[in-house]
Scaffold this motif. Sequence first.
Motif, PDB file in Angstrom:
ATOM      1  N   ASN A  71       6.534  19.235   7.345  1.00 39.25           N
ATOM      2  CA  ASN A  71       5.962  20.499   6.871  1.00 39.25           C
ATOM      3  C   ASN A  71       7.017  21.431   6.265  1.00 39.25           C
ATOM      4  N   LEU A  72       7.860  20.856   5.431  1.00 37.12           N
ATOM      5  CA  LEU A  72       8.881  21.652   4.747  1.00 37.12           C
ATOM      6  C   LEU A  72       8.198  22.565   3.727  1.00 37.12           C
ATOM      7  N   PRO A  73       8.385  23.883   3.817  1.00 35.19           N
ATOM      8  CA  PRO A  73       7.694  24.792   2.876  1.00 35.19           C
ATOM      9  C   PRO A  73       8.288  24.693   1.469  1.00 35.19           C
TER      10      PRO A  73
ATOM     11  N   LEU B 236       0.563  16.245  -2.859  1.00 29.91           N
ATOM     12  CA  LEU B 236       1.859  16.647  -2.307  1.00 29.91           C
ATOM     13  C   LEU B 236       1.684  17.457  -1.027  1.00 29.91           C
ATOM     14  N   ASP B 237       0.702  18.345  -1.026  1.00 27.99           N
ATOM     15  CA  ASP B 237       0.447  19.166   0.155  1.00 27.99           C
ATOM     16  C   ASP B 237      -0.074  18.332   1.318  1.00 27.99           C
ATOM     17  N   ALA B 238      -0.760  17.233   1.024  1.00 23.53           N
ATOM     18  CA  ALA B 238      -1.319  16.377   2.077  1.00 23.53           C
ATOM     19  C   ALA B 238      -0.271  15.481   2.737  1.00 23.53           C
ATOM     20  N   SER B 239       0.913  15.394   2.151  1.00 21.49           N
ATOM     21  CA  SER B 239       1.957  14.554   2.743  1.00 21.49           C
ATOM     22  C   SER B 239       2.482  15.177   4.026  1.00 21.49           C
TER      23      SER B 239
ATOM     24  N   SER C 266       6.028  31.069 -12.318  1.00 22.63           N
ATOM     25  CA  SER C 266       7.168  30.749 -13.175  1.00 22.63           C
ATOM     26  C   SER C 266       8.342  30.301 -12.315  1.00 22.63           C
ATOM     27  N   LEU C 267       9.321  29.677 -12.964  1.00 23.89           N
ATOM     28  CA  LEU C 267      10.519  29.255 -12.242  1.00 23.89           C
ATOM     29  C   LEU C 267      11.319  30.453 -11.733  1.00 23.89           C
ATOM     30  N   LYS C 268      11.260  31.553 -12.462  1.00 20.64           N
ATOM     31  CA  LYS C 268      11.974  32.758 -12.027  1.00 20.64           C
ATOM     32  C   LYS C 268      11.407  33.264 -10.712  1.00 20.64           C
ATOM     33  N   GLU C 269      10.090  33.284 -10.628  1.00 23.74           N
ATOM     34  CA  GLU C 269       9.459  33.708  -9.377  1.00 23.74           C
ATOM     35  C   GLU C 269       9.755  32.721  -8.249  1.00 23.74           C
ATOM     36  N   ALA C 270       9.764  31.434  -8.560  1.00 23.66           N
ATOM     37  CA  ALA C 270      10.074  30.418  -7.551  1.00 23.66           C
ATOM     38  C   ALA C 270      11.517  30.541  -7.073  1.00 23.66           C
ATOM     39  N   GLU C 271      12.415  30.846  -8.005  1.00 20.98           N
ATOM     40  CA  GLU C 271      13.820  31.034  -7.632  1.00 20.98           C
ATOM     41  C   GLU C 271      13.982  32.208  -6.673  1.00 20.98           C
ATOM     42  N   GLN C 272      13.247  33.268  -6.883  1.00 20.89           N
ATOM     43  CA  GLN C 272      13.321  34.428  -6.010  1.00 20.89           C
ATOM     44  C   GLN C 272      12.802  34.082  -4.611  1.00 20.89           C
ATOM     45  N   LEU C 273      11.735  33.318  -4.544  1.00 22.88           N
ATOM     46  CA  LEU C 273      11.205  32.884  -3.246  1.00 22.88           C
ATOM     47  C   LEU C 273      12.214  31.996  -2.519  1.00 22.88           C
ATOM     48  N   PHE C 274      12.915  31.171  -3.283  1.00 26.13           N
ATOM     49  CA  PHE C 274      13.927  30.299  -2.681  1.00 26.13           C
ATOM     50  C   PHE C 274      15.097  31.118  -2.133  1.00 26.13           C
ATOM     51  N   LEU C 275      15.547  32.112  -2.881  1.00 27.25           N
ATOM     52  CA  LEU C 275      16.656  32.956  -2.442  1.00 27.25           C
ATOM     53  C   LEU C 275      16.276  33.794  -1.216  1.00 27.25           C
ATOM     54  N   GLU C 276      15.003  34.088  -1.060  1.00 25.09           N
ATOM     55  CA  GLU C 276      14.517  34.837   0.108  1.00 25.09           C
ATOM     56  C   GLU C 276      14.212  33.922   1.290  1.00 25.09           C
ATOM     57  N   ASN C 277      14.533  32.622   1.162  1.00 24.10           N
ATOM     58  CA  ASN C 277      14.326  31.623   2.220  1.00 24.10           C
ATOM     59  C   ASN C 277      12.855  31.466   2.609  1.00 24.10           C
ATOM     60  N   LYS C 278      11.968  31.734   1.675  1.00 22.08           N
ATOM     61  CA  LYS C 278      10.546  31.527   1.940  1.00 22.08           C
ATOM     62  C   LYS C 278      10.118  30.093   1.629  1.00 22.08           C
ATOM     63  N   ILE C 279      10.837  29.440   0.748  1.00 18.83           N
ATOM     64  CA  ILE C 279      10.585  28.038   0.427  1.00 18.83           C
ATOM     65  C   ILE C 279      11.918  27.301   0.392  1.00 18.83           C
ATOM     66  N   ASP C 280      11.856  25.980   0.565  1.00 20.36           N
ATOM     67  CA  ASP C 280      13.066  25.166   0.573  1.00 20.36           C
ATOM     68  C   ASP C 280      13.145  24.207  -0.613  1.00 20.36           C
ATOM     69  N   GLY C 281      12.243  24.368  -1.558  1.00 25.09           N
ATOM     70  CA  GLY C 281      12.260  23.520  -2.739  1.00 25.09           C
ATOM     71  C   GLY C 281      11.161  23.917  -3.702  1.00 25.09           C
TER      72      GLY C 281
ATOM     73  N   PHE D   6      12.252  16.431   0.851  1.00 24.74           N
ATOM     74  CA  PHE D   6      11.474  16.857  -0.310  1.00 24.74           C
ATOM     75  C   PHE D   6      11.489  15.788  -1.400  1.00 24.74           C
ATOM     76  N   TYR D   7      12.648  15.230  -1.658  1.00 24.28           N
ATOM     77  CA  TYR D   7      12.767  14.215  -2.714  1.00 24.28           C
ATOM     78  C   TYR D   7      11.964  12.964  -2.359  1.00 24.28           C
ATOM     79  N   THR D   8      12.010  12.557  -1.096  1.00 22.54           N
ATOM     80  CA  THR D   8      11.257  11.378  -0.658  1.00 22.54           C
ATOM     81  C   THR D   8       9.758  11.610  -0.777  1.00 22.54           C
ATOM     82  N   ALA D   9       9.303  12.809  -0.405  1.00 24.31           N
ATOM     83  CA  ALA D   9       7.876  13.132  -0.510  1.00 24.31           C
ATOM     84  C   ALA D   9       7.422  13.106  -1.972  1.00 24.31           C
ATOM     85  N   ALA D  10       8.225  13.673  -2.864  1.00 24.23           N
ATOM     86  CA  ALA D  10       7.876  13.680  -4.289  1.00 24.23           C
ATOM     87  C   ALA D  10       7.826  12.260  -4.846  1.00 24.23           C
ATOM     88  N   GLN D  11       8.757  11.411  -4.423  1.00 20.89           N
ATOM     89  CA  GLN D  11       8.759  10.023  -4.876  1.00 20.89           C
ATOM     90  C   GLN D  11       7.505   9.292  -4.412  1.00 20.89           C
TER      91      GLN D  11
END
Length: 242
Positions: free
Chosen positions: A57-59, A78-81, A92-107, A142-147
Motif C-alpha cells: 500500500n505504498l501511496p 494499479l490501485d488494485a495491486s 500535472s507533474l508540477k502538482e505531483a512533484e509538490q505532493l512528493f516533496l510534502e511526503n504525501k506520496i512516494d512515487g 513501485f517499479y515492480t508494481a508498474a511492471q
Amino acid sequence: MTKDKNKIYSFELMAFHFKNELKAIFTDSGAVLILVGALLIYPLLYSFGYFNEVLTNLPVGVVDLDQTATSRKYTNMLDASREVQVTYNPQSLKEAEQLFLENKIDGVLLIPKGFQKNVLSTKQANVAVYADGSYLLKYKTFYTAAQAVNAYFGAGVGVQHYLAEGKSLRQAKVSASPLSIQTHMLYIPSGSYGSFIMPGLILIIIQQTLLIGIGIMGGPSPNQKSLRSGYRKTNAGAKLFR
C-alpha cells in the motif's frame, strides 16, 4: 587404566571451569547485560524494523493526461495491486512533484495524452514512472508494481485484439501469451528484505556480543578478586587448589 583416569580428570576439570565461568558471568552485571541482554534485545530491535516483511500500500499519485476509459482502467489496475495505492490524482507533474516533496506520496506515474489511441491502434503505448531512488525498497516496490500492471494490461489488450479477429478465447490467450511462465521463489518465498538480511545479521550480533563479553570477563579491574583454580594430581586422586 591410566588413560581412563586422564579422561575422568579432563571431564572434571572442564566441568569445574565451566561452573566457575558461569558463576563469574552471572555475578558480573556488565557481562550479564552483554552476553544475555544484548543477545535478546538486539535481534528484537533489528527485526522490528522489518516486522511487516514486505512493503504494501505504498501511496502514489497518477497524473492522467489522457482522461479516457482505457487510462482509468490502467489506473484502477494499479490501485488494485497489493504493492501500491493510488491516493492522489494530480493534474500535472508540477502538482505531483509538490505532493512528493510534502511526503504525501512516494512515487508518480504519468499517463501521457494519446494513451488510449495508441492502445486501440496496436501502437506502443508508454507510461512514465517516477520513483524515490533514495529509498531502494520504495523504488523497487513501485517499479515492480508498474511492471506487473504493464504485463497484465498488455496481455489483456492482446487478447481483445485477437478476439476481434475472430479467434476463440483460448486461441486469443495462447496467441497473446505463447509461453506460460511460472516463477517460484525457492529460498525467500515472501520476497522480504528482512528474511534475507536477518539470519546473517543475527550471526554478526552473536559474534560481536561474544567478543565484547569475553573482553569484559578477561579484563577485570585490579580491585576485583578473580578466582584462579585448578587441579593437582596426588596419589589419592585429583585435589582442588587455589
